[in-house]
Scaffold this motif. Structure first.
Motif, short mmCIF file in Angstrom:
data_model
loop_
_atom_site.label_atom_id
_atom_site.label_comp_id
_atom_site.label_asym_id
_atom_site.label_seq_id
_atom_site.Cartn_x
_atom_site.Cartn_y
_atom_site.Cartn_z
N GLY A 463 39.42 28.57 23.19
CA GLY A 463 38.54 26.67 22.75
C GLY A 463 37.48 26.93 24.21
N ASN A 464 38.69 28.22 25.11
CA ASN A 464 38.18 28.26 26.67
C ASN A 464 37.49 29.12 26.61
N LEU A 465 36.25 29.74 27.48
CA LEU A 465 36.05 31.50 26.75
C LEU A 465 36.64 32.10 28.28
N ALA A 466 36.81 31.18 29.24
CA ALA A 466 37.75 32.42 30.59
C ALA A 466 39.22 32.80 29.60
N VAL A 467 39.36 31.81 28.52
CA VAL A 467 40.85 32.34 28.72
C VAL A 467 40.76 33.34 27.93
N VAL A 468 40.00 33.14 26.79
CA VAL A 468 39.22 34.13 26.09
C VAL A 468 39.65 35.42 26.23
N LEU A 469 38.83 35.94 27.47
CA LEU A 469 38.21 36.94 27.87
C LEU A 469 39.49 37.36 29.05
N THR A 470 40.35 36.48 29.81
CA THR A 470 41.49 36.70 30.41
C THR A 470 42.56 37.73 29.56
N TRP A 471 42.59 37.06 28.29
CA TRP A 471 44.05 37.13 27.28
C TRP A 471 43.57 38.13 27.10
N TRP A 472 42.42 38.90 26.22
CA TRP A 472 41.87 40.28 25.46
C TRP A 472 42.26 41.44 27.52
N ILE A 473 41.78 41.28 28.05
CA ILE A 473 42.16 42.09 29.40
C ILE A 473 42.85 42.23 29.74
N THR A 474 44.18 41.19 29.45
CA THR A 474 45.54 41.28 29.82
C THR A 474 45.57 41.73 28.28
N PHE A 475 45.76 42.44 27.33
CA PHE A 475 46.24 42.16 26.58
C PHE A 475 45.97 44.12 26.51
N PHE A 476 44.02 44.55 25.90
CA PHE A 476 44.10 45.54 26.37
C PHE A 476 44.39 46.63 27.56
N GLY A 477 44.84 45.60 28.96
CA GLY A 477 45.21 46.35 30.19
C GLY A 477 46.43 46.90 29.34
N ALA A 478 47.57 46.14 29.05
CA ALA A 478 49.01 46.46 29.06
C ALA A 478 48.81 47.16 27.76
N VAL A 479 48.25 47.02 26.91
CA VAL A 479 48.17 48.51 26.07
C VAL A 479 48.35 49.73 26.36
N GLN A 480 47.22 49.62 27.23
CA GLN A 480 46.65 51.17 27.93
C GLN A 480 47.66 51.56 28.83
N TYR A 481 48.07 50.59 29.71
CA TYR A 481 49.05 50.85 30.56
C TYR A 481 50.16 51.56 29.63
N ALA A 482 50.38 51.60 29.25
CA ALA A 482 51.96 51.73 28.39
C ALA A 482 51.42 52.85 27.40
N ARG A 483 50.10 52.97 27.43
CA ARG A 483 50.15 54.30 26.83
C ARG A 483 49.56 55.62 27.70
N LEU A 484 49.58 55.16 29.00
CA LEU A 484 48.80 56.38 30.30
C LEU A 484 50.96 56.40 30.42
N GLN A 485 51.12 55.22 30.66
CA GLN A 485 52.54 55.81 30.91
C GLN A 485 53.72 56.54 30.04
N ASP A 486 53.56 56.91 29.09
CA ASP A 486 54.17 57.82 28.47
C ASP A 486 53.30 59.23 28.19
N ARG A 487 52.01 59.20 28.65
CA ARG A 487 51.42 60.00 28.36
C ARG A 487 51.14 60.84 29.69
N GLU A 488 51.43 59.87 31.05
CA GLU A 488 52.16 60.50 32.42
C GLU A 488 52.83 61.55 32.50
N ALA A 489 53.89 60.69 31.73
CA ALA A 489 55.48 60.74 31.71
C ALA A 489 55.74 63.01 31.73
N PRO A 490 55.52 63.31 32.14
CA PRO A 490 56.50 64.31 32.89
C PRO A 490 57.20 65.25 31.58
N THR A 491 57.34 66.52 30.85
CA THR A 491 56.99 66.90 29.41
C THR A 491 58.76 68.19 29.73
#
Length: 508
Positions: A463-491
């Motif tokens: 019900g708080n806008l700051a919490v909603v924004l922080t939740w989505w930034i935290t969530f998409f930050g985690a998802v993208q960090y995990a994707r980049l971690q896999d993509r940047e791993a040496p093949t």
């Protein structure tokens, strides 16, 4: 095309094979202008909304909504990048379908109102009218549109992080800004509390809630925001603790991070948020257990004793708890006394008091329109028809929120709309695999998001806008960090008889 290169003997110089173009991995490139814009847009939004009463001031909401709406321009600009389409960076666009479907349901409901408004002596009255039963509906279309506008304005800046940012260090920088901002708010809120300020900003702004903290009007909203920031802080501490650039641990960024976590943790009981205090203790306890397991494995691998380090860690933990008690003991004592009174009252009544009736009435409201709900922002207006509680003066008690975000979502959006909201997060999450979590940072970020979803069963953090924004930034930050971690791993390097001692190929 993969870039193949060989290292010359006796030299660190990298020489590329003839006719092969050199391609620099995204992690080594400078940030593109659009990446900077996306990061600054989200970062400024987060800092602004947290200091602007957590988004609780009605006069600030249009300005915040317009700022967040600029995110659609960033998204549309990203669609023009042909290289990004060719290299597979635009795949997060697939995640938009539940977001688009949710928008469609809310918009359709605005053209199918279930009430009409009438004015009597300056008051607005809602009069029930017939609506198409098999279509989404809205009790107050104008409020539904403004609510949808704000939801999109909060969601898009966070989504742009997953669409545009291609460096983990950039995401860590954004998280560092967020945690430092939370630290500044915690110091500000602690000073207000210790000086017994009568209102926000040291009494300059009157708060409608007795238990306000920092710039947040409601202490449980501060607690929800702090839980997310503590999860981000724990992830960053783990990241920097694995680096060995400092002289020792006490001169490292990781130790500074632990001090910041202590400042954040003390504000949970100091603010008077009992539920957030329990969740914060669970989060820190889980992190401490995680550290003990990892540390014990490392010491056993080197055949070293764990007794002395563990003893030191427990002493530090006791000192930290003593410090928290010293700062927040008055608030802890008052809230503990209130808790005992509430437990005694519940035992006398044989239930959980008014909260039980509130949940029961909310469920009755949701059961009337179980599939599509009553429409966005409809709860405080429609719930009066189902509220069975009366105040001490026998007037109906007014509830703006259901004190359960899950139940309120079912009442406003039904099972279909609530499922689409859940899929906005579940669809990106299902793209991740175990290999994406080589670093604990995204795991801690997602753990914080998960804690808030649990919290939302018995409170209304969203019900708080700051919490909603922080939740989505935290969530998409985690998802993208995990994707980049896999993509940047040496093949693994492919065998090539023409290149002796070839290094692994680099592909973005």
């Amino acid at each position: 095309m993969s870039a193949r290169f060989r290292r010359s003997s006796g030299s660190d110089e990298i020489k590329y094979a003839p006719g092969v173009a050199a391609r620099v991995p995204p992690s080594h490139r400078p940030l593109r202008p659009l990446e900077w814009i996306a990061l600054l847009h989200a970062g400024i939004f987060l800092v602004w909304i947290t200091w602007a009463f957590g988004g609780g001031a009605e006069t600030m909401r249009p300005k915040l909504a317009w700022w967040g709406t600029l995110g659609i321009l960033i998204t549309l600009t990203a669609l023009q990048d042909r290289d990004a389409w060719r290299d597979g960076w635009m795949r997060p666009l697939i995640w938009l379908w539940p977001f688009a479907a949710f928008n469609a349901i809310v918009l359709i409901g605005c053209f199918n109102p279930s009430f009409r408004e009438a004015t009597l002596d300056g008051d607005t009255l809602l009069i029930a009218q017939q609506s198409i039963s098999w279509l989404p509906s809205s009790a107050r279309p104008n409020l539904a549109l403004s609510g949808l506008w704000m939801f999109n304005a909060l969601w898009l800046p966070a989504f742009n992080l997953a669409l545009l940012v291609r460096q983990r260090r950039a995401l860590r920088g954004l998280l560092l800004v967020a945690v430092i901002n939370a630290l500044a708010l915690s110091v500000f809120g602690t000073a207000q509390k210790l000086l017994q300020a009568p209102g926000i900003y040291f009494g300059q702004v009157a708060s409608p809630q007795k238990y306000f903290f920092a710039s947040f009007i409601y202490h449980n909203h501060w607690g929800a925001f702090t839980l997310l920031m503590m999860a981000a802080g724990l992830g960053l501490v783990w990241h920097y603790a694995r680096r060995h650039e400092a002289r020792n641990f006490f001169h490292s960024v990781a130790f500074a991070g632990l001090v910041v976590l202590l400042f954040l943790a003390v504000t949970l009981p100091l603010s008077g948020s009992r539920s957030a205090t329990l969740l914060g203790a669970a989060l820190l306890g889980g992190a401490f257990l995680h550290w003990m397991i990892r540390f014990a494995r490392t010491r056993r691998r080197h055949r070293e004793s764990v007794l002395l380090p563990f003893a030191g860690a427990f002493v530090a933990l006791v000192v930290a708890l003593a410090g928290i008690w010293f700062v927040a003991r008055d608030t802890i004592a008052k809230r503990a006394s209130l808790t005992r009174e509430q437990v005694a009252d519940m035992a006398l009544r044989g239930g959980i008091g008014s909260r039980s009736a509130l949940y029961h009435d909310t469920w009755r409201m949701a059961a009337v329109r179980p599939w599509m709900g009553w429409g966005m922002q409809s709860y405080p207006h429609v719930f009066t028809l189902y509220n069975s509680q009366r105040s001490v003066d026998q007037l109906p008690a007014f509830y703006r929120d259901a004190h359960s975000d899950w139940l309120q979502s079912f009442a406003e959006h039904g099972f279909i709309g609530s499922a689409l909201l859940g899929l906005c997060a579940l669809v990106p999450l299902l793209r991740l695999r175990r290999r994406h979590f080589g670093s604990p940072l995204p795991a801690y970020l997602l753990a914080g998001c998960g804690l808030l979803l649990v919290y939302a069963w018995v409170e209304f953090p969203f019900g708080n806008l700051a919490v909603v924004l922080t939740w989505w930034i935290t969530f998409f930050g985690a998802v993208q960090y995990a994707r980049l971690q896999d993509r940047e791993a040496p093949t693994p390097a492919k065998s090539d008889p023409s290149l002796s001692g070839a290094l692994p190929s680099v592909t973005p």
